[in-house]
Design a protein around this motif. Structure first.
Motif, PDB file in Angstrom:
ATOM      1  N   ALA A 180      43.784 -48.614 -23.365  1.00 10.81           N
ATOM      2  CA  ALA A 180      42.545 -48.676 -24.139  1.00 10.81           C
ATOM      3  C   ALA A 180      42.764 -49.358 -25.483  1.00 10.81           C
ATOM      4  CB  ALA A 180      41.999 -47.273 -24.355  1.00 10.81           C
ATOM      5  N   THR A 181      43.958 -49.197 -26.042  1.00  7.86           N
ATOM      6  CA  THR A 181      44.284 -49.871 -27.304  1.00  7.86           C
ATOM      7  C   THR A 181      44.463 -51.362 -27.086  1.00  7.86           C
ATOM      8  OG1 THR A 181      45.355 -47.892 -28.191  1.00  7.86           O
ATOM      9  CG2 THR A 181      45.965 -50.004 -29.183  1.00  7.86           C
ATOM     10  N   THR A 182      45.228 -51.709 -26.055  1.00  7.88           N
ATOM     11  CA  THR A 182      45.511 -53.112 -25.769  1.00  7.88           C
ATOM     12  C   THR A 182      44.245 -53.892 -25.436  1.00  7.88           C
ATOM     13  OG1 THR A 182      47.685 -52.475 -24.942  1.00  7.88           O
ATOM     14  CG2 THR A 182      46.878 -54.662 -24.325  1.00  7.88           C
ATOM     15  N   GLU A 183      43.310 -53.237 -24.789  1.00  8.22           N
ATOM     16  CA  GLU A 183      42.079 -53.926 -24.381  1.00  8.22           C
ATOM     17  C   GLU A 183      41.240 -54.388 -25.562  1.00  8.22           C
ATOM     18  OE1 GLU A 183      40.315 -51.015 -21.903  1.00  8.22           O
ATOM     19  OE2 GLU A 183      41.704 -51.351 -20.218  1.00  8.22           O
ATOM     20  N   LEU A 184      41.496 -53.831 -26.725  1.00  7.97           N
ATOM     21  CA  LEU A 184      40.742 -54.225 -27.916  1.00  7.97           C
ATOM     22  C   LEU A 184      41.322 -55.462 -28.593  1.00  7.97           C
ATOM     23  CD1 LEU A 184      40.009 -50.741 -29.527  1.00  7.97           C
ATOM     24  CD2 LEU A 184      38.425 -52.219 -28.254  1.00  7.97           C
ATOM     25  N   THR A 185      42.467 -55.948 -28.099  1.00  7.19           N
ATOM     26  CA  THR A 185      43.067 -57.171 -28.631  1.00  7.19           C
ATOM     27  C   THR A 185      42.832 -58.303 -27.651  1.00  7.19           C
ATOM     28  OG1 THR A 185      44.771 -55.915 -29.800  1.00  7.19           O
ATOM     29  CG2 THR A 185      45.188 -58.254 -29.450  1.00  7.19           C
ATOM     30  N   VAL A 186      42.208 -59.375 -28.129  1.00 10.01           N
ATOM     31  CA  VAL A 186      41.938 -60.554 -27.306  1.00 10.01           C
ATOM     32  C   VAL A 186      42.658 -61.744 -27.940  1.00 10.01           C
ATOM     33  CG1 VAL A 186      39.754 -59.670 -26.426  1.00 10.01           C
ATOM     34  CG2 VAL A 186      39.776 -60.964 -28.565  1.00 10.01           C
ATOM     35  N   ALA A 187      42.754 -62.837 -27.212  1.00  8.56           N
ATOM     36  CA  ALA A 187      43.591 -63.946 -27.674  1.00  8.56           C
ATOM     37  C   ALA A 187      42.847 -65.269 -27.616  1.00  8.56           C
ATOM     38  CB  ALA A 187      44.855 -64.027 -26.824  1.00  8.56           C
ATOM     39  N   PHE A 188      43.213 -66.146 -28.550  1.00  8.27           N
ATOM     40  CA  PHE A 188      42.684 -67.509 -28.561  1.00  8.27           C
ATOM     41  C   PHE A 188      43.839 -68.494 -28.715  1.00  8.27           C
ATOM     42  CE2 PHE A 188      42.720 -66.006 -32.936  1.00  8.27           C
ATOM     43  CZ  PHE A 188      43.195 -67.086 -33.672  1.00  8.27           C
ATOM     44  N   PRO A 189      43.710 -69.726 -28.198  1.00  8.34           N
ATOM     45  CA  PRO A 189      44.793 -70.709 -28.282  1.00  8.34           C
ATOM     46  C   PRO A 189      44.785 -71.445 -29.620  1.00  8.34           C
ATOM     47  CG  PRO A 189      42.994 -71.605 -27.009  1.00  8.34           C
ATOM     48  CD  PRO A 189      42.590 -70.193 -27.354  1.00  8.34           C
ATOM     49  N   TYR A 190      45.984 -71.782 -30.083  1.00  8.72           N
ATOM     50  CA  TYR A 190      46.103 -72.518 -31.347  1.00  8.72           C
ATOM     51  C   TYR A 190      45.580 -73.945 -31.170  1.00  8.72           C
ATOM     52  CZ  TYR A 190      48.099 -74.210 -35.733  1.00  8.72           C
ATOM     53  OH  TYR A 190      48.263 -74.732 -36.988  1.00  8.72           O
ATOM     54  N   GLY A 191      44.846 -74.397 -32.153  1.00  5.39           N
ATOM     55  CA  GLY A 191      44.397 -75.784 -32.174  1.00  5.39           C
ATOM     56  C   GLY A 191      43.158 -76.080 -31.364  1.00  5.39           C
ATOM     57  N   ASP A 192      42.574 -75.079 -30.728  1.00  2.00           N
ATOM     58  CA  ASP A 192      41.431 -75.299 -29.837  1.00  2.00           C
ATOM     59  C   ASP A 192      40.214 -74.552 -30.386  1.00  2.00           C
ATOM     60  OD1 ASP A 192      39.582 -75.482 -27.765  1.00  2.00           O
ATOM     61  OD2 ASP A 192      41.108 -75.301 -26.191  1.00  2.00           O
ATOM     62  N   LEU A 193      39.408 -75.239 -31.181  1.00  2.00           N
ATOM     63  CA  LEU A 193      38.243 -74.598 -31.786  1.00  2.00           C
ATOM     64  C   LEU A 193      37.196 -74.229 -30.749  1.00  2.00           C
ATOM     65  CD1 LEU A 193      37.801 -76.789 -35.005  1.00  2.00           C
ATOM     66  CD2 LEU A 193      38.587 -74.412 -34.890  1.00  2.00           C
ATOM     67  N   ALA A 194      37.034 -75.070 -29.733  1.00  2.85           N
ATOM     68  CA  ALA A 194      36.029 -74.792 -28.713  1.00  2.85           C
ATOM     69  C   ALA A 194      36.351 -73.503 -27.970  1.00  2.85           C
ATOM     70  CB  ALA A 194      35.939 -75.964 -27.739  1.00  2.85           C
ATOM     71  N   ALA A 195      37.631 -73.309 -27.629  1.00  3.08           N
ATOM     72  CA  ALA A 195      38.016 -72.089 -26.920  1.00  3.08           C
ATOM     73  C   ALA A 195      37.841 -70.862 -27.809  1.00  3.08           C
ATOM     74  CB  ALA A 195      39.464 -72.194 -26.446  1.00  3.08           C
ATOM     75  N   THR A 196      38.114 -71.029 -29.091  1.00  5.71           N
ATOM     76  CA  THR A 196      37.946 -69.910 -30.018  1.00  5.71           C
ATOM     77  C   THR A 196      36.477 -69.553 -30.176  1.00  5.71           C
ATOM     78  OG1 THR A 196      39.927 -70.650 -31.197  1.00  5.71           O
ATOM     79  CG2 THR A 196      38.516 -69.055 -32.320  1.00  5.71           C
ATOM     80  N   GLU A 197      35.639 -70.563 -30.268  1.00  7.64           N
ATOM     81  CA  GLU A 197      34.202 -70.293 -30.368  1.00  7.64           C
ATOM     82  C   GLU A 197      33.685 -69.623 -29.101  1.00  7.64           C
ATOM     83  OE1 GLU A 197      30.146 -72.232 -32.054  1.00  7.64           O
ATOM     84  OE2 GLU A 197      31.683 -73.619 -31.338  1.00  7.64           O
ATOM     85  N   ALA A 198      34.197 -70.041 -27.948  1.00  6.51           N
ATOM     86  CA  ALA A 198      33.782 -69.415 -26.688  1.00  6.51           C
ATOM     87  C   ALA A 198      34.171 -67.939 -26.666  1.00  6.51           C
ATOM     88  CB  ALA A 198      34.409 -70.150 -25.504  1.00  6.51           C
ATOM     89  N   LEU A 199      35.369 -67.630 -27.202  1.00  6.92           N
ATOM     90  CA  LEU A 199      35.811 -66.243 -27.267  1.00  6.92           C
ATOM     91  C   LEU A 199      34.893 -65.420 -28.173  1.00  6.92           C
ATOM     92  CD1 LEU A 199      38.264 -64.255 -26.534  1.00  6.92           C
ATOM     93  CD2 LEU A 199      39.058 -64.805 -28.841  1.00  6.92           C
TER      94      LEU A 199
END
Length: 450
Positions: A180-199
């Motif tokens: 339950a703790t781990t599920e609250l951490t999500v990840a985004f790739p470095y250098g990719d603004l589009a992927a971060t915005e999608a997240l």
């Protein structure tokens, strides 16, 4: 294909560390993992060739067997001025004679905060602690409190943020951490603004902060950090720069000072104390004050550590900052790193392994990769390389420089790298490094089984 040992494979038989081996056995009997930091474990070194250090001076260390090494990556990048730097040790010595910890704040805490905020002018308040994990976790807690949101978004391309559950639960060493703790951490790739915005869109209104190292092995793509700043503002989350490594090595004011993008919160450590235990959480006043007493909101238990403001560590930090600014240390680190990188690349190329022994990263923060016949990262080839470096008097889990290195140290290192690369070439030609390992390969820190 396996080959029989040759004279070259047997040459390093003369290099043995009997006292270090016994000291490692004593450590394992008393200390889980045999070290107080997993990255310092003897599993990170060739079998029975993990030196136990007696002392250090400048860019050199001596093991308990009496061997001297040119050392890189000193103190996991923390000792950037060299061991026992006279200005730092003198500042510490003066404070020790005056007491190190009191029932009320010391005047040194005021002076250290003023000095830090003058060095990192993009921050408005600072709170000191002892290690990087406490600082990054405090940043996460503060972001969650301010935003009222549960999720933390970490940059997946950076290897380490904290020993605490919100991060370690995402690694293979996640035993003991509730899902339950781990599920609250999500990840985004470095250098990719589009992927971060999608997240951020996927978890709209749930992400408390974006936390990342602003730069590591590669320079941030043009506009990337500014783009993250805009995304954080637009989606209402806190932007946190983990400057544990980039602080001082990129510039005295960290990557934020070099690239001109201001995070909401940032964390500093490692080089800040030149080996003494001190780290910092810094950032915007309106956020940091939520951990204080001058607001009308719910209180945030930000950082409260018995030893967080020991006077001698704060004195060390002030001395480090003075040395960096007065002596141009960051520029020297870059110059030394550039010289070392050029020498290592030339040595590797001359031995025909330029595509296999690869130096990467900013000049002040160099690492190396050891690649096999198919140009894949290889722990056995890393073992071979490390074994030869150690036998030549070079202790280098990385090629991260300190300002105490001399031209002679660099030349010696390059010579030893050349010798190591000659053996590396033989192993590549044989198609199997095993005969040159003399034991099990080194292991990655983050793995599920011991």
């Amino acid at each position: 294909m396996t080959t029989e040992p040759t004279e070259d494979t047997e040459a390093s038989d003369e290099f043995r560390l009997p006292r270090s081996r016994l000291a490692n056995e004593r450590l394992h009997a008393l200390v889980p993992g045999g070290a107080h930091t997993y990255a310092k474990g003897d599993d990170q070194y060739p079998e029975d060739l993990a030196p136990v250090i007696s002392h250090g001076s400048g860019a050199h260390v001596w093991d308990v067997d009496g061997n001297r090494y040119v050392e890189y990556g000193s103190g996991l990048r923390s000792v950037s001025l060299g061991h026992a730097h006279p200005r730092v040790t003198e500042a510490v010595r003066r404070q020790l004679d005056r007491g190190s910890n009191f029932v009320r704040p010391s005047i040194v805490e005021v002076e250290a905060a003023e000095r830090f905020l003058a060095t990192v002018p993009t921050a408005e308040m600072v709170k000191f602690t002892k290690n990087g994990s406490d600082a990054t976790t405090a940043a996460v807690r503060l972001a969650r409190a301010v935003t009222g949101r549960p999720r933390v978004a970490i940059c997946a391309d950076h290897p380490f943020y904290s020993v605490d559950d919100w991060f370690i639960g995402t690694t293979p060493m996640n035993a003991g951490i509730p899902a339950a703790t781990t599920e609250l951490t999500v990840a985004f790739p470095y250098g990719d603004l589009a992927a971060t915005e999608a997240l951020l869109t996927r978890y709209e209104g749930e992400v408390a902060c974006l936390i990342l190292e602003p730069a590591t092995l590669t320079e941030p793509p043009s506009g990337y950090l500014a783009g993250l700043r805009e995304l954080a503002d637009r989606h209402g989350c806190v932007l946190v720069f983990d400057e544990m490594i980039t602080g001082f090595r990129w510039s005295e004011a960290g990557a934020q000072g070099l690239y001109g993008v201001v995070p909401d919160l940032s964390t500093f450590g490692k080089a800040l104390g030149n080996g003494f235990a001190v780290s910092a959480l810094a950032g915007r006043r309106d956020l940091m004050e939520r951990g204080g007493l001058r607001h009308s909101h719910d209180r945030v238990f930000l950082l409260s550590t018995t030893h967080g403001a020991e006077t001698h560590s704060l004195a060390a930090a002030m001395a480090v900052q003075a040395v960096y600014t007065e002596e141009g240390v960051t520029a020297r680190l870059h110059a030394l790193g550039e010289r070392l990188a050029a020498g290592v690349r030339e040595a590797a190329a001359s031995m025909g392994v330029g595509d296999h022994v690869v130096v990467r990263g900013r000049a002040s923060n160099l690492v190396f990769a050891t690649l096999d016949e198919d140009l894949r990262p290889s722990q056995p080839y890393r073992t071979l390389f490390l074994r030869r470096l150690l036998a030549g008097g070079v202790l280098a889990p990385s090629f991260v420089v300190s300002s105490a290195l001399t031209d002679a140290d660099i030349e010696h290192t390059v010579d030893v790298v050349g010798q190591a690369c000659a053996v590396y070439r033989k192993a590549l030609d044989a198609g199997d490094p095993t005969p040159w390992l003399e034991g099990r390969p080194v292991k990655p820190v983050f793995r599920r089984l011991a």
